[in-house]
Structure formats: C-alpha cells, structure tokens
Design a protein around this motif. Structure first.
Motif, PDB file in Angstrom:
ATOM      1  N   ALA A 577      55.206  90.021  45.227  1.00  0.00           N
ATOM      2  CA  ALA A 577      55.465  88.601  45.445  1.00  0.00           C
ATOM      3  C   ALA A 577      56.911  88.222  45.168  1.00  0.00           C
ATOM      4  O   ALA A 577      57.361  87.140  45.565  1.00  0.00           O
ATOM      5  N   THR A 603      57.756  78.328  34.515  1.00  0.00           N
ATOM      6  CA  THR A 603      57.024  79.324  35.284  1.00  0.00           C
ATOM      7  C   THR A 603      56.580  80.468  34.388  1.00  0.00           C
ATOM      8  O   THR A 603      57.224  80.753  33.363  1.00  0.00           O
ATOM      9  N   ASP A 605      56.138  83.370  36.011  1.00  0.00           N
ATOM     10  CA  ASP A 605      56.793  84.464  36.742  1.00  0.00           C
ATOM     11  C   ASP A 605      58.266  84.470  36.339  1.00  0.00           C
ATOM     12  O   ASP A 605      59.155  84.152  37.135  1.00  0.00           O
ATOM     13  N   ARG A 668      51.240  79.804  40.211  1.00  0.00           N
ATOM     14  CA  ARG A 668      50.377  80.565  41.104  1.00  0.00           C
ATOM     15  C   ARG A 668      49.180  79.662  41.434  1.00  0.00           C
ATOM     16  O   ARG A 668      48.701  78.920  40.578  1.00  0.00           O
ATOM     17  N   ARG A 669      48.704  79.750  42.657  1.00  0.00           N
ATOM     18  CA  ARG A 669      47.562  78.936  43.045  1.00  0.00           C
ATOM     19  C   ARG A 669      46.261  79.624  42.649  1.00  0.00           C
ATOM     20  O   ARG A 669      46.119  80.843  42.786  1.00  0.00           O
ATOM     21  N   TYR A 674      46.575  74.798  39.588  1.00  0.00           N
ATOM     22  CA  TYR A 674      47.764  75.652  39.540  1.00  0.00           C
ATOM     23  C   TYR A 674      47.772  76.338  38.177  1.00  0.00           C
ATOM     24  O   TYR A 674      47.480  75.702  37.151  1.00  0.00           O
ATOM     25  N   THR A 675      48.092  77.613  38.161  1.00  0.00           N
ATOM     26  CA  THR A 675      47.947  78.374  36.918  1.00  0.00           C
ATOM     27  C   THR A 675      49.275  78.955  36.441  1.00  0.00           C
ATOM     28  O   THR A 675      50.157  79.301  37.232  1.00  0.00           O
ATOM     29  N   SER A 693      45.670  82.089  30.237  1.00  0.00           N
ATOM     30  CA  SER A 693      46.023  81.258  31.388  1.00  0.00           C
ATOM     31  C   SER A 693      45.891  79.777  31.044  1.00  0.00           C
ATOM     32  O   SER A 693      44.972  79.364  30.310  1.00  0.00           O
ATOM     33  N   ASP A 710      54.145  74.988  49.151  1.00  0.00           N
ATOM     34  CA  ASP A 710      53.487  76.294  49.018  1.00  0.00           C
ATOM     35  C   ASP A 710      54.363  77.361  49.661  1.00  0.00           C
ATOM     36  O   ASP A 710      54.772  77.240  50.822  1.00  0.00           O
ATOM     37  N   PRO A 713      52.219  83.226  47.629  1.00  0.00           N
ATOM     38  CA  PRO A 713      51.185  82.974  46.614  1.00  0.00           C
ATOM     39  C   PRO A 713      51.601  81.912  45.594  1.00  0.00           C
ATOM     40  O   PRO A 713      50.838  81.625  44.660  1.00  0.00           O
ATOM     41  N   PHE A 714      52.795  81.351  45.740  1.00  0.00           N
ATOM     42  CA  PHE A 714      53.340  80.406  44.775  1.00  0.00           C
ATOM     43  C   PHE A 714      53.214  78.969  45.280  1.00  0.00           C
ATOM     44  O   PHE A 714      53.153  78.716  46.492  1.00  0.00           O
ATOM     45  N   THR A 715      53.223  78.062  44.326  1.00  0.00           N
ATOM     46  CA  THR A 715      53.393  76.644  44.616  1.00  0.00           C
ATOM     47  C   THR A 715      54.572  76.141  43.798  1.00  0.00           C
ATOM     48  O   THR A 715      54.569  76.244  42.563  1.00  0.00           O
TER      49      THR A 715
END
Length: 721
Positions: A577, A603, A605, A668-669, A674-675, A693, A710, A713-715
């Motif tokens: 990703a 984030t 990530d 992440r969706r 949203y997580t 999470s 979007d 896989p990200f928002t």
C-alpha cells in the motif's frame, strides 16, 4: 637566579604546546584526507554498482558472487599495504592502499548485495522506519527537530542524521533515497578514521590488520544500525587512546616533585606510556618532552565521547562508563605506587608496581624520578589522572551540548509528564551474558584468542589493559541491566553484542599476531612458518567475510521486499500500500495549501512520515517517542476522540487539545468506520509492544470542515481551518 628558571619554564610550556598542536594538527589532517579518500571510494563504488540492472539478491546468487570477488580484491589491497609497511617500502603508497582497501571492503560488502534496491538493510521496516523518518526530517531542514513531533526539541541524538540530511540536501536526494549510500559511506569513513587513529597508537602494519578485523566484525553485526556502527568501529582505538590519556605513571611521578625542565625532567627514553612502545623499538633521543603530557589524547577521548553522545546514547554511556573506570583505576594505581614508594619494605613484599606500569621497562632515570616522588601525601598522586578525566568529561559535554542542550533545557522547564519507555525491552539475549568466546565458530575462535591475550597481557600491555577494561565495562553494564529489571526497567544490554565482539576481535587480532610470533620463536624460527601463518590468516579472513551476506540475509531480503518511496519493490513483485503514498502526498498538498513541514498528520501508517516530512501526531511506539511529547496522553486523547458522537464535538476537542491538533487524518477503511492500529508498551512482556485498533465512526467527519478522499486502501481526511 629565578629568571633562568622562569625563562626555561616558559620555553618548556611553549614547546609542549607546540608539540600538542603538531600532534593534533597531524592527526586531524591525516584523518580529513583519509575520510575524503574513503568517501570517494564509496561514492565511486556505489555509482558503479548502480549502472547495471542487477537481479534481486533474494532471487539470484549473482550479486553474492560479485560481492565475494570484490571482497577478495579489497583484501588484496589490505595485504599489499601490510606487506609494504612490513618491508618499509613506499609508506605513503601503503597508507593510501590501506585506506582504499578498508573503505572498498565496506562498500562492496554492503553495496553489492544491495545494488538492485534503493533501500538499506531492513528496508523501511521496524526500527529502520523511524530512522528513515529522522533522516527525511533533517533532509527537509537543517534545524534540530524531533523526528515526529512538532514544536518539541529532539530527544533522539541527531548527529548522524543531521550530517546525512545535509549530504542528501546537497545531492538533491530525498532522505529515504539517501539513506543507503549515506549509511554505507559513513561506515566506510568511520572504518578509515579508526585506521588513522590506530596508526597514531601502534605500529602501522598492526594498525591495518586490527582495523581490517574489527571492520569486518562491525559490518557483520552492527551495520543494520549504521549510525551506531560508526561508533562501534571507533570504540577500540578510542579506549586505547583514553587509557593513554589517563594512565601516565612515569610522567605524573616525575612532575610531582620536579618542574618539567628540572633534574627529573621526562625524557623520551623514560616514558613508556605510548601503546606504540609495545610493538616498536623505542628510540631514545637525548631531548626531553617526547609527549605533550597526554593532552592530545585527552582531547581525542573527549571528542570521541562527545560525538558518541550526539550519535548514539547507549554507546556513549557505555564508553563513558568504561573511561570513568579507567580514570578511577589510574588514580588508584598511582596512589598505590606512591604508597609503595613511601613504604619500600611493603613494596618489596608485594613486588614492583613501577615495572608493570611502564610496560616492563625501567631505567635509572625513571627510578630516580619515582624515588623523588615520595614526598607529600600519597593521595596527591591520584590527582593528575582525575584532572585529565575531568577534562575529558568537560570536552565531551561541550560537544554533546550541540545536540542535547535544547532537550535538556526544555525538560527542566516543561510540566509535560514524561512518557518515555525507551529502556523497556528485555529479549532473551538481554537476560544472559554474551559469551562469544565459547562459540565454535571462526569468530568464536578469534574471541577466544582475544580473551586469552587480554588475560595474559593485562600486566604488561597498555592495549590489553584498555581493551580489557572496555570488555569488563560491558559485562558490568550487562549485569547492571539485569539487576535493573527488578526496578521495572533495563539498560538495553542486548545491544552491546556488537561492541563486545569488536573489542574481542581487536584483542584477538593482537593475540594472533603475538601468539604466532611466540610460536615462531619457540620452534627455532622455521623458514616457511611466517608464510604459513599469513596463509592461515588470509584463509580465515576470507572464510569469515564471504559469509557476511549470509549473516545479513534477513536484512538484505527485507530491503528487496519492502516498497520504496517511488512505489516499487526491488524484487519486481507487486508493491504494498506504500505505492499510494505519492497520491496521498499530492492530495494533502493540494487540500491544505501548505508545505509538508507545516502540517500534522494523525496516522498509524507512520512509514508515510519516512518518505514525506509531515509532522506526526503520534509516533510508531512509545519506545521511540520523545518523552516530552506525552505518548500515553496522546494515545488516550485519540481514543477519547473516537468515542465522540458528533463532528462539532470532535472539532471542539481538537481545538482544546494540549498539543497541536492534526491537520489531516490518514486512516485505513474498515466497514462503517475508519481505523488506526496503534501500539502500547506492555513491558516486561516479550514482545514488549501490544497492538490495538481504534475506530472512528464515519459520521464524525460528515461536516464541511472535513474533506474526505479515498485513495486505495486509505482514507485521507483533511481539516479545513
């Protein structure tokens, strides 16, 4: 009658200062030239490797084969340099060959296996993620900044990363892309600087041999953490230098009673405090002041500790601990020798201490000077070593303040609760004493030779004394770390394997050479014995170095399987990703309208921050988070925000945050939410990190103040302010 003495004293002080300046100037000058040569060798080698499209290391043995060829070539240069130094031919050529050989070895051993990837060992995974983030941050700006948090002075030492950031900036490279060449180049430069330092301490041919041995071990076991590896490879000669600065019994004894130009003046043939004296004939010119009183070594030791503090805190603390032990031991030995001189009967019963302190040589002049030093209380003999130890501490403190002062000042005035858990890690290796000399391997055999040599030569070799104190300091640190577990923390002793191996490898190199010489003499000097010893050393060295890529296989493989900042995997397989980061970055810039270093992103990530210098609202884990940033408090705040039931309440909570609120969220969706996957410290468990999470309902961002996009896989959600 006092005028001649005063004039003589002034002339002596001037001569000593002149010698001090010459020593420092010569050492610095040679170091600069050697560093330039090493940097050029690394740059040329890495550039040459990049001209060919190599197969991935984890799917082909081509780069492994070429690495072996390069290692043999580098070893040939090192052997040629040693031979030229042994026979006394072309010393300048030999010196340059040794620099080129050592730096070429580092470059080919690390650069060739990584030739088909833009990433360094371990890619951008685990700890290498935050290291890349730090280099990216300091590439973006020369200001001392925390790797993650805005408006917080840096806690993690910035020295190596700051220099790398300036290098990347000059070359016009992104921080993540500059990481690999800079890591390899800096280690090559450090290895050559260690060689220069060794040559100031011992015979030049021995210096090349011991540097080759310690560099090979450092590349094998310390190179994944490049910014610490540069300290590891410099540690053995630095400890020898520090011991030479602190323990100078003949000089101290003579100066206790006589001015430097008086009847007890130190002559070159009286002083055996230089480690070089153990491995080369002592020339005794009929002039005083062969040394500058150890102050050149004091300066060098202080600078080493200061640089270590700015590069890697743990190794600085361990080195400072070892040098502190040296200072106390030197003071104790000089006190004991003064007492022995004042009580000759006890000295005769206990044996001569002066003989051992001078490397096994005494002269009538040194005996006379020592006898004159019996006047006055014995404690005064301990003063000179302690003064020099204090000077080392002051110099290192001044150098370290360049990086540490902003954090220390802020920590003294802030009311933010400290949430640092950097010491909360205890793997199995941190619960046991490392005993590499008991392992049945090539390195284990070298460490065993080194251990024997340290014990046998402890009473007569200054090199053995210095390296031995370093080894003892590491073992004491390990025991203290284990003891600290009772108080709910550790001293991270599991990270001391690399410096221990390098110290024992240095001792092993000396032990091998001296053992071979003793065996040669014991067998009546057989004609082909020397050739056999050289052949054995070369075969053992090649067997060890060609196995280095095998030892580093997991780290090299990760560099090929991780996705780089261009969105590519070097093994040509589909990227992760991370390949969407470029689009996320472009969207962020467009929606915020601000430069990257003016936006805070929340984030999980966090590798996104490794490629782009946005500020983070929360770090990867508490162990690498700035204690002033209140990691635990931020984690609780994030969880509280996720439980709110309206966008208005979220905006209000963000406005009332004690820290600068996020300008964007990168989630992440997951279904209707949203997580964020965050981390918490669960020491003393191993692993010491627990992942959990946090889910934000999508309804929390259904407001004109938020812009939702979007991307893969990200928002991405930006906040309009």
């Amino acid at each position: 009658m006092s005028t001649p003495v005063t004039e003589q004293s002034t002339a002596t002080a001037s001569g000593r200062m002149s010698l001090f300046l010459r020593q420092v100037g010569a050492g610095v000058g040679e170091g600069v030239v050697a560093a330039v040569v090493a940097a050029v060798v690394a740059a040329v080698g890495l550039f040459a490797f990049s001209l060919v499209e190599w197969p991935a290391f984890n799917s082909s043995n081509v780069t492994r084969a070429l690495t072996t060829v390069g290692q043999v070539g580098a070893a040939g240069l090192v052997v040629a340099a040693v031979w030229l130094l042994r026979v006394g031919k072309w010393p300048l050529v030999a010196k340059v060959l040794s620099w080129v050989g050592v730096s070429a070895f580092v470059t080919v051993t690390l650069g060739m296996p990584l030739a088909a990837t833009k990433l360094y060992l371990f890619g951008v995974s685990v700890d290498q993620e935050f290291r890349t983030e730090y280099l990216t941050r300091l590439t973006d700006s020369a200001a001392l900044r925390d790797m993650t948090y805005v408006d917080v002075p840096p806690f993690y030492p910035a020295g190596w990363f700051w220099v790398g950031g300036r290098v990347a900036n000059v070359l016009g490279m992104d921080g993540w892309e500059a990481f690999k060449p800079y890591a390899i180049g800096s280690l090559a430069v450090a290895a050559v600087l260690a060689l220069v330092l060794w040559t100031r301490l011992i015979r030049a041919d021995w210096a090349v041999a011991v540097t080759a041995a310690t560099t090979a071990v450092a590349v094998t076991y310390a190179s994944p953490e490049a910014y610490s590896a540069v300290i590891v490879v410099l540690l053995p000669p630095a400890l020898v230098l520090a011991w030479g600065a602190l323990y100078r019994p003949v000089e101290d004894a003579a100066r206790a009673v006589n001015p430097p130009n008086g009847p007890g003046a130190i002559r070159a043939d009286e002083v055996a405090t230089d480690a070089r004296a153990e491995s080369a004939p002592v020339v005794a010119p009929a002039r005083p002041y062969r040394t500058a009183g150890g102050w050149g070594a004091v300066l060098g030791a202080g600078l080493f500790l200061g640089v270590a503090a700015n590069f890697y805190t743990l190794y600085f603390l361990v080195a400072a601990f070892a040098i502190g032990l040296m200072g106390l031991l030197a003071a104790g030995l000089e006190f004991r020798q003064r007492r022995a001189a004042q009580h000759p009967r006890a000295a005769r019963r206990g044996g001569s201490t002066q003989h051992a302190s001078t490397g096994g040589r005494t002269t009538a002049a040194s005996t006379t000077s020592a006898n004159r030093a019996t006047a006055g209380p014995a404690w005064r003999a301990a003063v000179p070593p302690l003064v020099r130890l204090l000077a080392i501490a002051v110099i290192s403190g001044l150098v370290a303040s360049v990086v540490w002062l902003p954090y220390l000042l802020e920590s003294l005035t802030t009311t933010t609760p400290s949430s640092g858990t950097a010491l909360h890690y205890l793997p199995k290796s941190g619960a046991e004493l490392p005993l590499p000399m008991a392992e049945f391997t090539l390195l284990g055999g070298l460490c065993l030779i080194g251990t024997v040599w340290l014990v046998v030569r402890a009473g007569s070799s200054r090199r053995a004394q210095a390296l031995g104190i370093g080894v003892v300091a590491i073992y004491l640190w390990c025991l203290l770390s284990m003891l600290a577990t009772a108080a709910g923390t550790t001293l991270l002793s599991f990270r001391l394997e690399a410096p221990l191996l390098v110290l024992l490898a240095a001792a092993g190199a000396f032990g091998f050479v001296e053992g071979a010489r003793a065996t040669y003499q014991a067998f009546n000097e057989p004609a082909r014995f020397r050739v056999a010893v050289v052949a054995l050393a070369i075969v053992g060295a090649l067997a060890f170095v060609q196995d280095i890529p095998h030892v580093l296989t997991p780290e090299i493989t990760t560099a090929y399987t991780d996705t780089d900042g261009d969105g590519n995997r070097a093994d040509k397989r589909p990227p992760s990703a991370v390949s969407y980061y470029d689009e996320i970055d472009a969207t962020l810039l467009a929606q915020t309208g601000r430069p990257r270093d003016e936006s805070v992103v929340l984030t999980a990530d966090t590798s996104f921050l490794s490629f782009y210098p946005y500020w983070g609202f929360q770090a990867l884990t508490s162990h690498y988070a700035n204690p002033l940033a209140d990691f635990a408090g931020r984690a609780a705040t994030i969880k509280d925000w996720s439980k709110l039931d309206s966008p208005a309440k979220l905006l209000e909570a963000m406005d009332n945050s004690p820290w600068r609120a996020p300008d964007a969220f990168l989630f992440r969706r997951g279904g209707d939410a949203y997580t964020l996957r965050l981390a918490e410290d669960v020491y003393p468990n191993d692993p010491n990190v627990k992942r959990y999470s946090v889910s934000f309902p999508k309804e929390l961002f259904e407001d004109p103040a938020f812009t939702t996009t979007d991307i893969g896989p990200f928002t991405l959600i930006t906040v309009r302010r």
